[in-house]
Design a protein around this motif. Sequence first.
Motif, short mmCIF file in Angstrom:
data_model
loop_
_atom_site.label_atom_id
_atom_site.label_comp_id
_atom_site.label_asym_id
_atom_site.label_seq_id
_atom_site.Cartn_x
_atom_site.Cartn_y
_atom_site.Cartn_z
N VAL A 157 92.99 -85.56 -75.11
CA VAL A 157 93.84 -84.73 -75.97
C VAL A 157 93.03 -84.22 -77.18
O VAL A 157 93.16 -83.06 -77.55
CB VAL A 157 95.09 -85.52 -76.42
N VAL A 158 92.19 -85.06 -77.75
CA VAL A 158 91.38 -84.64 -78.90
C VAL A 158 90.44 -83.50 -78.51
O VAL A 158 90.28 -82.53 -79.26
CB VAL A 158 90.62 -85.83 -79.50
N ILE A 159 89.84 -83.56 -77.35
CA ILE A 159 88.96 -82.47 -76.89
C ILE A 159 89.76 -81.18 -76.74
O ILE A 159 89.32 -80.11 -77.18
CB ILE A 159 88.25 -82.86 -75.58
N LEU A 160 90.94 -81.27 -76.17
CA LEU A 160 91.80 -80.08 -76.02
C LEU A 160 92.26 -79.56 -77.38
O LEU A 160 92.33 -78.35 -77.61
CB LEU A 160 92.99 -80.40 -75.13
N LEU A 161 92.54 -80.46 -78.31
CA LEU A 161 92.92 -80.05 -79.65
C LEU A 161 91.78 -79.35 -80.38
O LEU A 161 92.00 -78.39 -81.12
CB LEU A 161 93.41 -81.26 -80.47
N CYS A 162 90.57 -79.81 -80.15
CA CYS A 162 89.39 -79.15 -80.74
C CYS A 162 89.31 -77.70 -80.26
O CYS A 162 89.03 -76.78 -81.05
CB CYS A 162 88.11 -79.89 -80.40
N ASP A 163 89.56 -77.49 -78.96
CA ASP A 163 89.56 -76.12 -78.42
C ASP A 163 90.57 -75.26 -79.18
O ASP A 163 90.26 -74.15 -79.61
CB ASP A 163 89.95 -76.11 -76.94
N LEU A 164 91.79 -75.78 -79.33
CA LEU A 164 92.86 -75.02 -79.97
C LEU A 164 92.60 -74.80 -81.46
O LEU A 164 92.90 -73.73 -81.99
CB LEU A 164 94.20 -75.72 -79.76
N LEU A 165 92.01 -75.78 -82.12
CA LEU A 165 91.68 -75.62 -83.53
C LEU A 165 90.62 -74.55 -83.73
O LEU A 165 90.72 -73.70 -84.61
CB LEU A 165 91.22 -76.96 -84.12
N GLU A 166 89.61 -74.56 -82.88
CA GLU A 166 88.54 -73.56 -82.96
C GLU A 166 89.05 -72.16 -82.65
O GLU A 166 88.51 -71.18 -83.15
CB GLU A 166 87.39 -73.95 -82.05
N GLU A 167 90.09 -72.06 -81.84
CA GLU A 167 90.69 -70.76 -81.51
C GLU A 167 91.71 -70.32 -82.56
O GLU A 167 92.28 -69.23 -82.45
CB GLU A 167 91.39 -70.83 -80.14
N GLY A 168 91.98 -71.18 -83.54
CA GLY A 168 92.95 -70.84 -84.58
C GLY A 168 94.39 -70.96 -84.13
O GLY A 168 95.29 -70.39 -84.75
#
Length: 119
Positions: free
Chosen positions: A78-89
């Motif tokens: 989940v943290v890896i997926l959240l990093c993707d979403l955070l980087e995409e704004g």
Amino acid sequence: MTEGDAEGRLVRPFTLTGGRTRPSRADFTLITTVTAVDPRPGRTPRGQPEHTRILRLCAEPVAVAELAARLDLPVSVVVILLCDLLEEGRITARAPHPVTRAASDLDLLQKVRDGLDRL
């Protein structure tokens, strides 16, 4: 651990992260609060259905640990997926407020102890 997709096939967690085993950022702890920037997500650039599920669940602020439980996925995935979403704004992440111990806290505890002794 495996996760079933909509058609009942088993999907291994590492496939959800594209084989990545480490998050790209260190922004997330178990109690970090995550909120979707756009609560009604369209299609995410990566096209991952898990990203869309996360965005739906984050329409209201939710802790990382609770999000992982609702998704039935390991926190690391989940943290890896959240990093993707955070980087995409697509999400915001808010760290918990640090807890400080003030002298007044110790004074209050001393008064409670003294009160209990008098009982």
